[in-house]
Scaffold this motif. Structure first.
Motif, PDB file in Angstrom:
ATOM      1  N   UNK A 141      -0.933   9.371  -6.227  1.00 37.85           N
ATOM      2  CA  UNK A 141      -0.454  10.115  -5.058  1.00 37.85           C
ATOM      3  C   UNK A 141       0.559   9.295  -4.268  1.00 37.85           C
ATOM      4  N   UNK A 142       0.323   7.991  -4.138  1.00 38.09           N
ATOM      5  CA  UNK A 142       1.313   7.112  -3.503  1.00 38.09           C
ATOM      6  C   UNK A 142       2.634   7.167  -4.254  1.00 38.09           C
ATOM      7  N   UNK A 170      10.087  10.914  -1.312  1.00 36.43           N
ATOM      8  CA  UNK A 170      10.773  10.413  -0.121  1.00 36.43           C
ATOM      9  C   UNK A 170      11.894   9.441  -0.472  1.00 36.43           C
ATOM     10  N   UNK A 171      12.289   9.402  -1.704  1.00 31.04           N
ATOM     11  CA  UNK A 171      13.410   8.557  -2.089  1.00 31.04           C
ATOM     12  C   UNK A 171      13.116   7.077  -2.018  1.00 31.04           C
ATOM     13  N   UNK A 172      11.863   6.687  -2.364  1.00 30.19           N
ATOM     14  CA  UNK A 172      11.517   5.272  -2.408  1.00 30.19           C
ATOM     15  C   UNK A 172      10.920   4.727  -1.140  1.00 30.19           C
ATOM     16  N   UNK A 173      10.566   5.590  -0.194  1.00 33.46           N
ATOM     17  CA  UNK A 173       9.942   5.151   1.046  1.00 33.46           C
ATOM     18  C   UNK A 173       8.671   5.964   1.308  1.00 33.46           C
ATOM     19  N   UNK A 174       7.740   5.354   2.035  1.00 28.46           N
ATOM     20  CA  UNK A 174       6.517   6.036   2.437  1.00 28.46           C
ATOM     21  C   UNK A 174       6.541   6.419   3.914  1.00 28.46           C
ATOM     22  N   UNK A 175       7.140   5.551   4.738  1.00 27.68           N
ATOM     23  CA  UNK A 175       7.101   5.740   6.184  1.00 27.68           C
ATOM     24  C   UNK A 175       5.987   4.958   6.845  1.00 27.68           C
TER      25      UNK A 175
END
Length: 463
Positions: free
Chosen positions: A138-139, A146-151
């Protein structure tokens, strides 16, 4: 990219075979923490299997020795993003119980994935390799969407000793707490309330195992010559056990139960129904604390069980009065009780019953403690809303799991609000031959976790 994109990527991972392929590699590694001969294998699981999978997602991985001499190693994977406002702490365990190879039915093996219909068999599929495989996937899905980001930042801890009581886990987390700087906890273990209903829980019952022993003499003596003259340790021990709980399982020692069932716990359990699906046993409605519903008895109250009882030679009985009888017992307990008082209270109780000959001993010094995050906590409400948004149904909310986990390490030592999202079900044969998971549950788990992680990237759920 959108939330729906992330959820679709997560479920595609299962639909296109990625989940089964990854889990098959992990199940094939026999990480039996109860078997001293497998000690090196525990490290192999972390180093040779999990490190590469996590580094591919941008995690920095370190494998640490256990501060407890009898404990397996830890893997700590960290992923930090510039400007991230909060840090998620997650957890899983790579160890499993003994494979019990000879007891699996024909065509199955603990160390090989076998699919039969909607069931996926193998040791660790449910506990816990399948569950942390879901969460890591899921990660990955959210990162891709998100284009390589999680936030947000992530600290993921994988241990290898949960099945032997998590030795060293608390000490290790105390050492690392400041460097991790986490804000909240989200992980997966244990079963859903029922296979059909998404479930969240906020803590776990504690578990204390202890032994009762009546040791009267060396050896056994002929029952014809000595019957009626020699005290029978089995009878004495039976009376001791009968004094602890009623014939319907109600605990008779006041110190072993809470003073009340909190209103928030009762409210959370009001719409819950306990069930293991078609494979699970039927609930005995007459058993346990009177006046409580089945969910209240298993999630809101304490229970006492005799896990093993031995006197004489059960496999080959002879006409002799044994000299010794033993019972291995367990208390599952909730917040509102003091485990430090359990055994002293039991000894006082046995003395009052005229059964002071019964010896009481703690089975192991480390035991899981009871924890419970208030069901009204803002983080809990946020998680419930996220899962409902993903699945379209209101999830079951359990104040705590009926089983036991090292959640006190995360809630007390690390000081984190804890939410668990289980991906298994009660009849999965966890800790038994023929362990398995249900693929529809795992697929929904992937969707729920992707939704939760996406929502976490949108902003902090903490007030």
């Amino acid at each position: 990219m959108t939330r729906e994109t992330a959820i679709r990527a997560a479920t595609d991972y299962l639909d296109h075979g990625g989940f089964t392929a990854d889990l098959a590699r992990r199940v094939a590694i026999p990480t039996e923490s109860q078997n001293p001969d497998r000690r090196a294998v525990l490290g192999d699981y972390l180093e040779k299997e999990m490190r590469g999978s996590l580094e591919a997602l941008g995690f920095t991985c370190e494998i640490h020795p256990n501060p407890a001499p009898n404990g397996g190693p830890f893997l700590v994977a960290t992923r930090r993003e510039p400007g991230a406002r909060h840090t998620l702490f997650s957890y899983g365990h790579g160890d499993v119980i003994r494979g019990q190879d000879a007891q699996w039915r024909s065509g199955l093996s603990p160390w090989q994935i076998v699919q039969e219909g909607e069931k996926l068999y193998g040791r660790g599929t449910a506990d816990n390799k399948g569950q942390h495989t879901v969460n890591i996937a899921a990660l990955a899905a959210v990162l891709k969407a998100r284009g390589g980001k999680l936030g947000f930042n992530v600290v993921l801890l994988l241990e290898t000793g949960e099945e032997v009581g998590s030795p060293g886990l608390d000490a290790f987390c105390k050492q690392q707490r400041e460097s991790w700087g986490a804000d909240l906890f989200l992980a997966s273990d244990g079963p859903r309330l029922s296979p059909e209903r998404p479930t969240l829980y906020c803590g776990s019952r504690g578990a204390m195992n202890f032994d009762l022993t009546v040791d009267l003499r060396n050896g056994a003596h002929h029952s014809g010559n000595w019957g009626g003259l020699l005290a029978d340790p089995g009878i004495i021990l039976s009376h001791a056990i009968a004094s602890i709980a009623s014939p319907t399982g109600q605990i008779r020692i006041p110190e072993w139960v809470p003073a009340e069932l909190p209103a928030s716990v009762r409210a959370a359990l009001a719409d819950c129904t306990v069930g293991g699906g078609s494979d699970g046993p039927a609930v005995d409605a007459w058993w346990g604390e009177p006046g409580l519903t089945p969910p209240e008895r298993v999630y809101g109250w304490c229970s006492f069980d005799v896990l093993a009882f031995k006197t004489g030679n059960p496999e080959a009985p002879v006409n002799a009065i044994p000299g010794k009888a033993t019972a291995h017992c367990q208390i599952r307990f909730v917040v509102g009780t003091d485990p430090q008082q359990f055994l002293p209270a039991l000894r006082r109780h046995l003395q009052r019953q005229g059964l002071g000959v019964v010896q009481v001993d703690l089975a192991r010094t480390e035991y899981f403690r009871a924890t419970r995050l208030d069901p009204e906590h803002s983080y809990v409400k946020w998680a419930v809303a996220s899962v409902a948004r993903t699945t379209g149904v209101k999830p079951a909310l359990l104040p705590n799991l009926g089983g036991s986990l090292p959640n006190d390490v995360f809630s007390e030592t690390l000081g984190l609000p804890t939410v668990w999202v289980p991906h298994s079900y009660a009849a999965c044969s966890q800790h038994a031959p023929n362990e398995h998971v249900l693929l529809p549950v795992m697929r929904e788990g992937l969707a729920m976790m992707a939704g939760l992680l996406w929502d976490l990237g949108e902003g902090s759920p903490l007030q």
